[in-house]
Design a protein around this motif. Sequence first.
Motif: not given
Length: 467
Positions: A26-29, A95-96, A133-135, A466-467
């Motif tokens: 979730l720290s990603r785009w 997420m799984n 890289l994004s989520f 959740r993103p």
Amino acid sequence: MSEPPVTSPSSPRLAKSMAEVEDALLSRWPETRLEPSLDRIRAFTELLGEPQRAYRAVHLTGTNGKTSTSRMVDALLRALELRTGRFTSPHVERMNERISVDGEPLDDEAFVRAFNDIAPYTHMVDDDQPHPLSFFETVVGMAYAAFADAPVDVAVVEVGMGGSWDATNVIDADVAVVLPIAVDHAKYLGGTPEAIASEKSGIIKAGSVVVSAAQDPGVDAVLVARVAEVGATLLREGVDFGVSARNPAVGGQIVTLEGLRGRYEDVFLPLYGAHQAQNAAIALATVESLVGGSEPLDGELVAAAFADVTSPARLEIVRRSPTVILDAAHNPHGAAAAAAALEDSFTFDPLVGVLGVMADKDAEGLLVALEPVLAHVVVTQCSTDRAMRAETLAETAIDVFGEERVTVVPRLADAIEAAATLAEAGESVSASIGAGAVLVTGSVVTAGEARTLLTRNRRQPGTGARP
């Protein structure tokens, strides 16, 4: 079109728990911000050793129905004793859910292991590309690598958005599935069905088989042109396969399906609505195409596979007294299908809606599609910052329903409680006890948060972020 990333991770970040995986991802785009390109995911999968080439694949696109159809394809393949991997998005609760092997989501331990397997390579892509890289790209890489590691015989892969530049499209599928195409995500995909079809048709590759739902003529023309361009084979619902008969039944419906090589009669499908029967026909033709041969599949095997299909938050009954139904419809096309299924399969009196939508969605179109089947609507909002404010949604709801049929309750749990009270109190004098019901819909996030609230005692441990 693109926006600066939230962070630019520059070193591998291994995790010891599911919570740490979620935090790292979730720290990603986020997947709601897009920079249409396959450059990053191609670089990533090359570093991972091209895992998506280790198995056969079914790739699904379309506006609605991808997840349910993916689950049906998965069930049929497993009934044929093939080991499957399934990638779907977004998740309903946890997420799984996005990555499944043998029909089951990866448990927390396996999900952490899948993340740690690819984490050392993420920073290499981040450092080499204009954007990290994004989520979504990272989870796609995780899925493809996990499927190769399992190993699976067939991957069933749902696109995230569109087709041509969707991160999943580094896979070259044996069978490309095109579900019904309508307008959604217009900002990124185009404002007409034809423009959207052009983008989605990008999953069709040379030599593949294309299994298409019945489409509008303009959409069909786009698909025909793409098939001719790349040398694929097109199979159409209503021409090569389809639904011959359908009757509502307790807990679902009884369908007769015309496959590519045979007729499958009186198959019980534990899902509601004509759209799910359509999805079943598409799933059957997809599997027949993948396995090949000239003989029909075993009828008992097909019936057993469909009888076991589930699709959470797709007209899913999660509570009784009053009945509460969840549906992930998030655009007018999906809402219209849900409304038709409700009229077809249920006799609730009254049916009260709980509606929470995302700010970038066609709220008016959703409300107009649902208005004929809802006696009253409680407008609300889910917890994500992408949600449309309940007060804003109420303005549109009042225009569609009239002020007397709209209640505003911003907190989702309270909105469900208010709707349940209305459903019970508003039953007509002639109705049987418990005939009122609640429909919670408007987005996958709304349906997922409601599912967590209403089935909390059945949830597995985990944060479900959740993103």
